[in-house]
Design a protein around this motif. Structure first.
Motif, PDB file in Angstrom:
ATOM      1  N   LEU A  65       0.837  -1.339  -0.090  1.00  0.00           N
ATOM      2  CA  LEU A  65       0.231  -0.290   0.278  1.00  0.00           C
ATOM      3  C   LEU A  65       1.050   1.685  -0.281  1.00  0.00           C
ATOM      4  CD1 LEU A  65      -2.911   1.267   0.125  1.00  0.00           C
ATOM      5  CD2 LEU A  65      -2.444   0.893   2.313  1.00  0.00           C
ATOM      6  N   ALA A  66       2.518   0.877   0.868  1.00  0.00           N
ATOM      7  CA  ALA A  66       2.925   2.548   0.550  1.00  0.00           C
ATOM      8  C   ALA A  66       3.502   2.435  -0.798  1.00  0.00           C
ATOM      9  CB  ALA A  66       3.694   2.671   1.763  1.00  0.00           C
ATOM     10  N   ALA A  67       4.066   1.220  -1.486  1.00  0.00           N
ATOM     11  CA  ALA A  67       3.765   1.260  -2.515  1.00  0.00           C
ATOM     12  C   ALA A  67       3.145   2.207  -3.617  1.00  0.00           C
ATOM     13  CB  ALA A  67       4.494  -0.006  -3.408  1.00  0.00           C
ATOM     14  N   THR A  68       2.118   1.718  -3.423  1.00  0.00           N
ATOM     15  CA  THR A  68       0.960   2.509  -4.027  1.00  0.00           C
ATOM     16  C   THR A  68       0.831   3.908  -3.940  1.00  0.00           C
ATOM     17  OG1 THR A  68       0.010  -0.196  -4.123  1.00  0.00           O
ATOM     18  CG2 THR A  68      -1.507   1.883  -4.971  1.00  0.00           C
ATOM     19  N   GLU A  69       0.677   4.627  -3.127  1.00  0.00           N
ATOM     20  CA  GLU A  69       0.342   5.967  -2.302  1.00  0.00           C
ATOM     21  C   GLU A  69       1.215   6.610  -2.451  1.00  0.00           C
ATOM     22  OE1 GLU A  69      -2.287   6.998  -0.363  1.00  0.00           O
ATOM     23  OE2 GLU A  69      -3.514   5.365  -0.509  1.00  0.00           O
ATOM     24  N   LEU A  70       2.561   6.057  -2.609  1.00  0.00           N
ATOM     25  CA  LEU A  70       4.068   6.789  -3.454  1.00  0.00           C
ATOM     26  C   LEU A  70       4.050   6.927  -4.696  1.00  0.00           C
ATOM     27  CD1 LEU A  70       6.315   5.852  -0.509  1.00  0.00           C
ATOM     28  CD2 LEU A  70       5.049   8.218  -0.462  1.00  0.00           C
TER      29      LEU A  70
END
Length: 156
Positions: A65-70
Protein backbone atom coordinates in the motif's frame (compact mmCIF):
# COMPACT_ATOMS: atom_id res chain seq x y z
CA UNK A 1 22.20 31.49 -4.36
CA UNK A 2 19.27 29.27 -3.46
CA UNK A 3 17.02 29.24 -6.51
CA UNK A 4 16.66 30.93 -9.87
CA UNK A 5 14.25 33.81 -9.98
CA UNK A 6 11.49 33.68 -12.57
CA UNK A 7 11.62 36.48 -15.10
CA UNK A 8 8.37 38.33 -14.68
CA UNK A 9 9.05 40.65 -17.63
CA UNK A 10 9.14 37.74 -20.05
CA UNK A 11 6.04 35.90 -18.84
CA UNK A 12 4.56 35.95 -22.32
CA UNK A 13 7.76 34.56 -23.86
CA UNK A 14 7.99 31.62 -21.43
CA UNK A 15 4.91 29.54 -20.68
CA UNK A 16 3.49 29.30 -17.19
CA UNK A 17 4.12 25.55 -17.36
CA UNK A 18 7.82 26.03 -18.14
CA UNK A 19 8.23 28.66 -15.41
CA UNK A 20 6.48 26.50 -12.81
CA UNK A 21 8.47 23.45 -13.85
CA UNK A 22 11.73 25.39 -13.59
CA UNK A 23 10.89 26.70 -10.11
CA UNK A 24 9.50 23.59 -8.39
CA UNK A 25 12.71 21.57 -8.07
CA UNK A 26 14.99 24.43 -6.97
CA UNK A 27 12.34 25.72 -4.55
CA UNK A 28 11.88 22.29 -2.96
CA UNK A 29 15.64 21.73 -2.72
CA UNK A 30 16.23 25.20 -1.23
CA UNK A 31 13.62 24.59 1.48
CA UNK A 32 15.08 21.16 2.31
CA UNK A 33 18.68 22.40 2.31
CA UNK A 34 18.04 25.45 4.48
CA UNK A 35 15.79 23.53 6.87
CA UNK A 36 18.34 20.75 7.34
CA UNK A 37 21.14 23.26 7.89
CA UNK A 38 19.11 25.31 10.40
CA UNK A 39 18.21 22.30 12.54
CA UNK A 40 21.24 20.09 11.95
CA UNK A 41 18.92 17.43 10.56
CA UNK A 42 20.22 14.38 8.70
CA UNK A 43 20.32 14.55 4.94
CA UNK A 44 17.42 12.18 4.27
CA UNK A 45 16.51 11.68 0.62
CA UNK A 46 13.13 13.07 -0.40
CA UNK A 47 11.78 9.56 -0.98
CA UNK A 48 12.48 8.69 2.66
CA UNK A 49 10.80 11.88 3.86
CA UNK A 50 7.75 11.08 1.72
CA UNK A 51 7.53 7.57 3.17
CA UNK A 52 7.86 8.93 6.71
CA UNK A 53 5.08 11.46 6.06
CA UNK A 54 2.87 8.65 4.81
CA UNK A 55 3.61 6.41 7.80
CA UNK A 56 3.25 9.16 10.40
CA UNK A 57 -0.20 9.87 8.95
CA UNK A 58 -1.32 6.27 9.55
CA UNK A 59 -1.03 3.76 12.35
CA UNK A 60 0.28 0.85 10.27
CA UNK A 61 0.63 0.27 6.55
CA UNK A 62 1.50 -2.75 4.40
CA UNK A 63 4.52 -2.16 2.14
CA UNK A 64 2.42 -2.77 -0.97
CA UNK A 65 0.00 0.00 0.00
CA UNK A 66 2.91 2.35 0.71
CA UNK A 67 4.25 1.65 -2.79
CA UNK A 68 0.82 2.35 -4.29
CA UNK A 69 0.32 5.55 -2.30
CA UNK A 70 3.77 6.88 -3.24
CA UNK A 71 3.39 5.64 -6.82
CA UNK A 72 6.70 3.77 -6.78
CA UNK A 73 7.69 0.24 -7.74
CA UNK A 74 7.63 -2.55 -5.16
CA UNK A 75 11.42 -2.88 -5.48
CA UNK A 76 11.81 0.83 -4.68
CA UNK A 77 9.71 0.57 -1.55
CA UNK A 78 11.63 -2.56 -0.51
CA UNK A 79 14.94 -0.69 -0.84
CA UNK A 80 13.55 2.28 1.10
CA UNK A 81 12.28 0.02 3.87
CA UNK A 82 15.59 -1.84 4.11
CA UNK A 83 17.60 1.39 4.35
CA UNK A 84 15.18 3.08 6.75
CA UNK A 85 14.88 0.00 8.99
CA UNK A 86 18.68 -0.13 9.28
CA UNK A 87 18.66 3.57 10.22
CA UNK A 88 16.01 3.01 12.90
CA UNK A 89 13.37 5.10 11.11
CA UNK A 90 10.91 2.38 10.11
CA UNK A 91 9.82 -0.69 12.02
CA UNK A 92 8.31 -3.81 10.53
CA UNK A 93 5.71 -5.34 12.84
CA UNK A 94 3.57 -8.44 12.31
CA UNK A 95 0.21 -7.84 10.71
CA UNK A 96 -2.75 -8.38 13.00
CA UNK A 97 -4.73 -9.94 10.14
CA UNK A 98 -2.05 -12.10 8.47
CA UNK A 99 0.64 -13.69 10.63
CA UNK A 100 2.92 -14.14 7.62
CA UNK A 101 2.84 -10.47 6.61
CA UNK A 102 4.40 -7.39 8.13
CA UNK A 103 3.21 -3.80 8.24
CA UNK A 104 5.28 -0.64 8.46
CA UNK A 105 5.32 1.78 11.36
CA UNK A 106 7.30 5.01 11.69
CA UNK A 107 9.65 4.72 14.66
CA UNK A 108 9.56 7.24 17.51
CA UNK A 109 12.90 8.56 16.20
CA UNK A 110 11.38 9.12 12.76
CA UNK A 111 8.35 10.87 14.22
CA UNK A 112 10.59 13.24 16.18
CA UNK A 113 12.80 13.92 13.14
CA UNK A 114 9.78 14.73 11.01
CA UNK A 115 8.32 17.01 13.70
CA UNK A 116 11.67 18.83 13.97
CA UNK A 117 11.85 19.15 10.20
CA UNK A 118 8.31 20.57 10.05
CA UNK A 119 8.97 23.10 12.83
CA UNK A 120 12.26 24.23 11.27
CA UNK A 121 10.76 24.38 7.79
CA UNK A 122 7.83 26.49 8.97
CA UNK A 123 10.14 28.87 10.85
CA UNK A 124 12.51 29.20 7.89
CA UNK A 125 9.65 29.85 5.47
CA UNK A 126 8.07 32.36 7.87
CA UNK A 127 11.38 34.27 8.06
CA UNK A 128 11.90 34.10 4.30
CA UNK A 129 8.36 35.22 3.51
CA UNK A 130 8.74 38.14 5.93
CA UNK A 131 11.57 39.44 3.73
CA UNK A 132 9.23 39.74 0.76
CA UNK A 133 7.11 42.83 0.15
CA UNK A 134 3.58 42.52 1.55
CA UNK A 135 2.09 42.50 -1.96
CA UNK A 136 4.23 39.48 -2.93
CA UNK A 137 3.23 37.62 0.25
CA UNK A 138 -0.44 38.24 -0.58
CA UNK A 139 0.11 36.97 -4.14
CA UNK A 140 1.70 33.78 -2.80
CA UNK A 141 -1.14 33.31 -0.32
CA UNK A 142 -3.76 33.78 -3.03
CA UNK A 143 -1.99 31.19 -5.21
CA UNK A 144 -2.12 28.45 -2.56
CA UNK A 145 -5.64 27.14 -3.40
CA UNK A 146 -4.70 26.86 -7.07
CA UNK A 147 -1.47 25.03 -6.20
CA UNK A 148 -3.40 22.66 -3.93
CA UNK A 149 -5.84 21.94 -6.74
CA UNK A 150 -2.94 21.39 -9.16
CA UNK A 151 -1.56 18.80 -6.76
CA UNK A 152 -4.92 17.02 -6.71
CA UNK A 153 -5.01 16.94 -10.52
CA UNK A 154 -1.41 15.72 -10.73
CA UNK A 155 -2.15 13.00 -8.16
CA UNK A 156 -5.02 11.52 -10.16
Amino acid sequence: MDAPVARTESTSAVSVEAQLSALLGPLRRAVLRRTRAAEGLPDLPEAQIELLRLLVGTEKMPPSLAATELKVAQSTISNLIRTMTAAGLVERVPSSTDGRAAVLVASPTARELLARYDRASAAMLRESLAKLPAAERRRLESALPALQQLLVVLSE
